[in-house]
Design a protein around this motif. Structure first.
Motif, mmCIF file in Angstrom:
data_model
loop_
_atom_site.group_PDB
_atom_site.id
_atom_site.type_symbol
_atom_site.label_atom_id
_atom_site.label_comp_id
_atom_site.label_asym_id
_atom_site.label_seq_id
_atom_site.Cartn_x
_atom_site.Cartn_y
_atom_site.Cartn_z
ATOM 1 N N SER A 346 0.866 -1.181 0.000
ATOM 2 C CA SER A 346 0.000 0.000 0.000
ATOM 3 C C SER A 346 0.896 1.222 0.000
ATOM 4 C CB SER A 346 -0.909 0.008 1.235
ATOM 5 O OG SER A 346 -1.553 1.256 1.388
ATOM 6 N N SER A 347 0.410 2.296 -0.613
ATOM 7 C CA SER A 347 1.196 3.526 -0.637
ATOM 8 C C SER A 347 1.275 4.175 0.738
ATOM 9 C CB SER A 347 0.581 4.517 -1.637
ATOM 10 O OG SER A 347 -0.761 4.802 -1.293
ATOM 11 N N PHE A 348 0.496 3.676 1.701
ATOM 12 C CA PHE A 348 0.485 4.249 3.038
ATOM 13 C C PHE A 348 1.360 3.459 4.009
ATOM 14 C CE2 PHE A 348 -3.463 5.325 0.962
ATOM 15 C CZ PHE A 348 -3.479 6.694 1.105
ATOM 16 N N ILE A 349 1.960 2.375 3.572
ATOM 17 C CA ILE A 349 2.779 1.530 4.443
ATOM 18 C C ILE A 349 4.233 1.960 4.343
ATOM 19 C CG2 ILE A 349 3.568 -0.820 4.888
ATOM 20 C CD1 ILE A 349 0.662 -0.326 5.605
ATOM 21 N N SER A 350 4.880 2.199 5.500
ATOM 22 C CA SER A 350 6.291 2.570 5.494
ATOM 23 C C SER A 350 7.196 1.387 5.816
ATOM 24 C CB SER A 350 6.538 3.702 6.502
ATOM 25 O OG SER A 350 6.118 3.320 7.805
ATOM 26 N N SER A 351 6.694 0.402 6.575
ATOM 27 C CA SER A 351 7.472 -0.800 6.877
ATOM 28 C C SER A 351 6.510 -1.897 7.305
ATOM 29 C CB SER A 351 8.503 -0.541 7.992
ATOM 30 O OG SER A 351 7.851 -0.164 9.193
ATOM 31 N N ARG A 378 -9.967 4.331 4.407
ATOM 32 C CA ARG A 378 -9.111 3.486 5.235
ATOM 33 C C ARG A 378 -9.544 2.028 5.130
ATOM 34 N NH1 ARG A 378 -8.396 7.134 10.791
ATOM 35 N NH2 ARG A 378 -7.566 8.976 9.750
ATOM 36 N N ARG A 379 -10.844 1.806 5.184
ATOM 37 C CA ARG A 379 -11.332 0.425 5.099
ATOM 38 C C ARG A 379 -10.975 -0.185 3.748
ATOM 39 N NH1 ARG A 379 -14.363 -3.104 7.621
ATOM 40 N NH2 ARG A 379 -14.683 -1.664 9.349
ATOM 41 N N GLU A 380 -11.137 0.588 2.680
ATOM 42 C CA GLU A 380 -10.785 0.074 1.365
ATOM 43 C C GLU A 380 -9.310 -0.292 1.297
ATOM 44 O OE1 GLU A 380 -11.904 3.102 -1.356
ATOM 45 O OE2 GLU A 380 -14.062 2.862 -1.032
ATOM 46 N N GLU A 381 -8.454 0.582 1.846
ATOM 47 C CA GLU A 381 -7.018 0.311 1.837
ATOM 48 C C GLU A 381 -6.693 -0.959 2.615
ATOM 49 O OE1 GLU A 381 -4.376 1.694 0.417
ATOM 50 O OE2 GLU A 381 -5.572 3.155 -0.695
ATOM 51 N N VAL A 382 -7.314 -1.116 3.799
ATOM 52 C CA VAL A 382 -7.038 -2.287 4.631
ATOM 53 C C VAL A 382 -7.502 -3.563 3.941
ATOM 54 C CG1 VAL A 382 -7.571 -3.406 6.830
ATOM 55 C CG2 VAL A 382 -7.088 -0.965 6.774
ATOM 56 N N GLU A 383 -8.686 -3.523 3.346
ATOM 57 C CA GLU A 383 -9.203 -4.711 2.655
ATOM 58 C C GLU A 383 -8.278 -5.122 1.515
ATOM 59 O OE1 GLU A 383 -13.100 -3.519 1.528
ATOM 60 O OE2 GLU A 383 -14.009 -4.041 3.469
ATOM 61 N N ASP A 384 -7.852 -4.143 0.718
ATOM 62 C CA ASP A 384 -6.947 -4.450 -0.398
ATOM 63 C C ASP A 384 -5.613 -4.977 0.104
ATOM 64 O OD1 ASP A 384 -8.891 -3.584 -2.123
ATOM 65 O OD2 ASP A 384 -7.995 -1.614 -2.475
ATOM 66 N N LEU A 385 -5.116 -4.380 1.193
ATOM 67 C CA LEU A 385 -3.816 -4.776 1.727
ATOM 68 C C LEU A 385 -3.830 -6.231 2.194
ATOM 69 C CD1 LEU A 385 -1.536 -2.719 4.036
ATOM 70 C CD2 LEU A 385 -2.055 -5.051 4.631
ATOM 71 N N PHE A 386 -4.850 -6.613 2.973
ATOM 72 C CA PHE A 386 -4.871 -7.965 3.518
ATOM 73 C C PHE A 386 -5.219 -9.011 2.459
ATOM 74 C CE2 PHE A 386 -5.059 -5.781 7.653
ATOM 75 C CZ PHE A 386 -4.023 -6.462 8.279
ATOM 76 N N LYS A 387 -5.963 -8.601 1.434
ATOM 77 C CA LYS A 387 -6.183 -9.527 0.319
ATOM 78 C C LYS A 387 -4.855 -9.831 -0.376
ATOM 79 C CE LYS A 387 -10.984 -8.291 -0.762
ATOM 80 N NZ LYS A 387 -11.866 -7.586 -1.727
ATOM 81 N N ALA A 388 -4.061 -8.774 -0.592
ATOM 82 C CA ALA A 388 -2.758 -8.960 -1.233
ATOM 83 C C ALA A 388 -1.830 -9.793 -0.354
ATOM 84 C CB ALA A 388 -2.126 -7.602 -1.537
ATOM 85 N N ALA A 389 -1.835 -9.524 0.955
ATOM 86 C CA ALA A 389 -0.983 -10.275 1.879
ATOM 87 C C ALA A 389 -1.390 -11.746 1.931
ATOM 88 C CB ALA A 389 -1.043 -9.652 3.268
ATOM 89 N N LYS A 413 -11.826 -13.058 9.186
ATOM 90 C CA LYS A 413 -12.324 -12.286 8.051
ATOM 91 C C LYS A 413 -12.889 -10.943 8.492
ATOM 92 C CE LYS A 413 -13.493 -16.280 5.169
ATOM 93 N NZ LYS A 413 -14.572 -16.962 4.399
ATOM 94 N N GLU A 414 -12.741 -10.623 9.759
ATOM 95 C CA GLU A 414 -13.323 -9.398 10.294
ATOM 96 C C GLU A 414 -12.282 -8.289 10.321
ATOM 97 O OE1 GLU A 414 -15.509 -7.730 14.355
ATOM 98 O OE2 GLU A 414 -15.158 -9.873 14.072
ATOM 99 N N ILE A 415 -12.619 -7.166 9.712
ATOM 100 C CA ILE A 415 -11.727 -6.004 9.673
ATOM 101 C C ILE A 415 -12.293 -4.919 10.575
ATOM 102 C CG2 ILE A 415 -10.911 -4.103 8.222
ATOM 103 C CD1 ILE A 415 -10.538 -6.090 5.982
ATOM 104 N N THR A 416 -11.455 -4.357 11.439
ATOM 105 C CA THR A 416 -11.854 -3.286 12.350
ATOM 106 C C THR A 416 -10.940 -2.096 12.122
ATOM 107 O OG1 THR A 416 -12.465 -4.964 13.990
ATOM 108 C CG2 THR A 416 -12.341 -2.681 14.746
#
Length: 426
Positions: A346-351, A378-389, A413-416
């Protein structure tokens, strides 16, 4: 990685792909869209962060003209055009987010007004050349990495919606007076922290704002009169009143049916009412209610043991968020990811790091630009990030944090999503 050269960039392209090369620039995620254009962040060959403004394939003649206005009005907008091609404009600074998504709730009124005045200063530059800006919706005002607002150009926002002057919506009139109206609506957003309502009255009553400083209410009222001649005559007049808003009788416009409130010289936006201290007899009930409040799910003791002795998770913020206390020093439990791999998530992840157990748990640090995102983004970013991971490493669980505060988690499968400063669940 897909490589696109400008010579092959055709009108059939709707949007530039992330991590593509366009005009020698590595293009990042889209920051925002306006009619006819998409704006990306990017990195040029000199490692400068730039705005990549792409003209979409399907546009009207008016939208194409607005695209041309970005270059023509660059000095007034406060941007520097580095390169201009038929379909792409490269400029600095790079937009890091939108005015709408600034952390308004955590700022004092004076701090909010300073950011608003920065927008007014840009409008004043345009008006000095008799150039109208157009709709000033917070969705179309961008901010840089220091959260300072700036415009990419005039007339980018649609000519409909709550921020649009009546004469613009009905007769397509766009002039300096319609900008005053739009500024009044933007001030409403800055003061109240919410979208302004559509106003049908010739002189708005604004009764819903009576808890806010009377001077600001009167200024908004004058700017948002339906008839242009009743509004402020110039941006300078508008700014002058804004600088003296605490002397409420000398600024703006009073409505004969509305009583001015919050009129003190030191009037401020009221804080939330303090919560009453529970009585001793009610303390047990209060604690019981607090105990029922849903909390983030905690991994079982047996699973945590697999993470190694160096990893500690401590509850913080009254049990609402986690502190990843020993995360950075837990070398035996965590496997740091390569910087390119981390930022590729994600473009928002630094490490980021993965635990050495199977399946691994992901821990990732977000950068300051996370604060600019709305809860939905934020939710969209998190969902995309964990799908990729999950696709890459088989991860099911993970935590995003900023400093010691967890800002999001995926468990099962729960995102908070949590507030990044206080850990309040959204």
């Amino acid at each position: 990685m897909t490589v696109l050269y400008l010579s092959t960039y055709t009108a059939t392209m709707q949007e530039t792909a992330t991590n593509a090369f366009v005009a020698g620039v590595l293009v990042g995620r889209p920051v925002f869209r306006a009619p006819g254009i998409v704006v990306h962040g990017g990195l040029d060959q000199e490692d400068r962060e730039v705005a990549v403004i792409v003209l979409q394939a399907v546009t009207t003649d008016g939208q194409k003209l607005n695209f041309e206005n970005i270059s023509r009005c660059a000095d007034m907008s406060g941007i520097e055009v580095l390169r201009k091609e038929p379909y792409v404009i490269l400029a600095t600074p790079e937009p890091k987010g939108l005015f709408r998504d600034l952390p308004w709730g955590s700022w004092s009124l004076d701090e909010r007004l300073r950011h608003f005045e920065a927008v007014v200063d840009v409008v004043r530059r345009f008006h000095a050349h008799e150039e109208p800006v157009g709709t000033l919706s917070p969705r179309y005002v961008t901010v840089d990495d220091e959260l300072k607002p700036f415009l990419l150009g005039p007339r980018l926002a649609p000519r409909s919606g709550a921020y649009v002057a009546p004469e613009t919506a009905s007769e397509r009139i766009l002039d300096l007076q319609s900008d005053i109206y739009s500024l009044g609506k933007l001030l409403y957003f800055v003061v109240a922290g919410e979208e302004p309502p559509r106003e049908a009255r010739d002189v708005p009553k604004l009764e819903e704002l009576t808890k806010y400083p009377a001077g600001l209410v009167r200024i908004i009222r004058k700017a948002n009169c339906r008839q242009p001649e009743q509004r402020y005559l110039s941006v300078d007049d508008f700014l002058k009143d804004l600088g003296n808003y605490r002397e409420y009788k000398k600024v703006g416009m009073q409505h004969e049916e509305v009583t001015d409130r919050n009129t003190g010289v030191l009037s401020v936006v009221p804080d939330a009412p303090p919560k009453p201290e529970p009585k001793p007899a009610e303390k047990e009930k209060t604690n019981q209610k607090a105990a029922k409040k849903p909390r983030p799910k905690i991994p079982s003791v047996f699973r945590l043991q697999k993470l190694g002795h160096g990893l500690g998770l401590a509850l913080a913020f009254a049990g609402i968020a986690f502190l990843v206390a020993d995360y950075i020093s837990a070398e035996n439990a965590l496997r740091p990811l390569d910087a390119n791999v981390s930022t590729g998530l994600s473009s928002f992840i630094s490490s980021a790091s993965l635990t050495k157990g199977e399946p691994p748990v992901l821990f990732a640090q977000v950068d300051e630009s996370w604060e600019l995102l709305s809860t939905e983004r934020r939710r969209e970013e998190v969902e995309d990030l964990f799908k990729a991971a999950h696709r890459q490493w088989g991860t099911r669980d993970g935590f995003l944090h900023r400093g010691d505060a967890v800002v999001a988690q995926c468990w099962g499968k729960e995102i908070t999503i949590f507030d990044s400063f206080h850990g309040d669940e959204q």
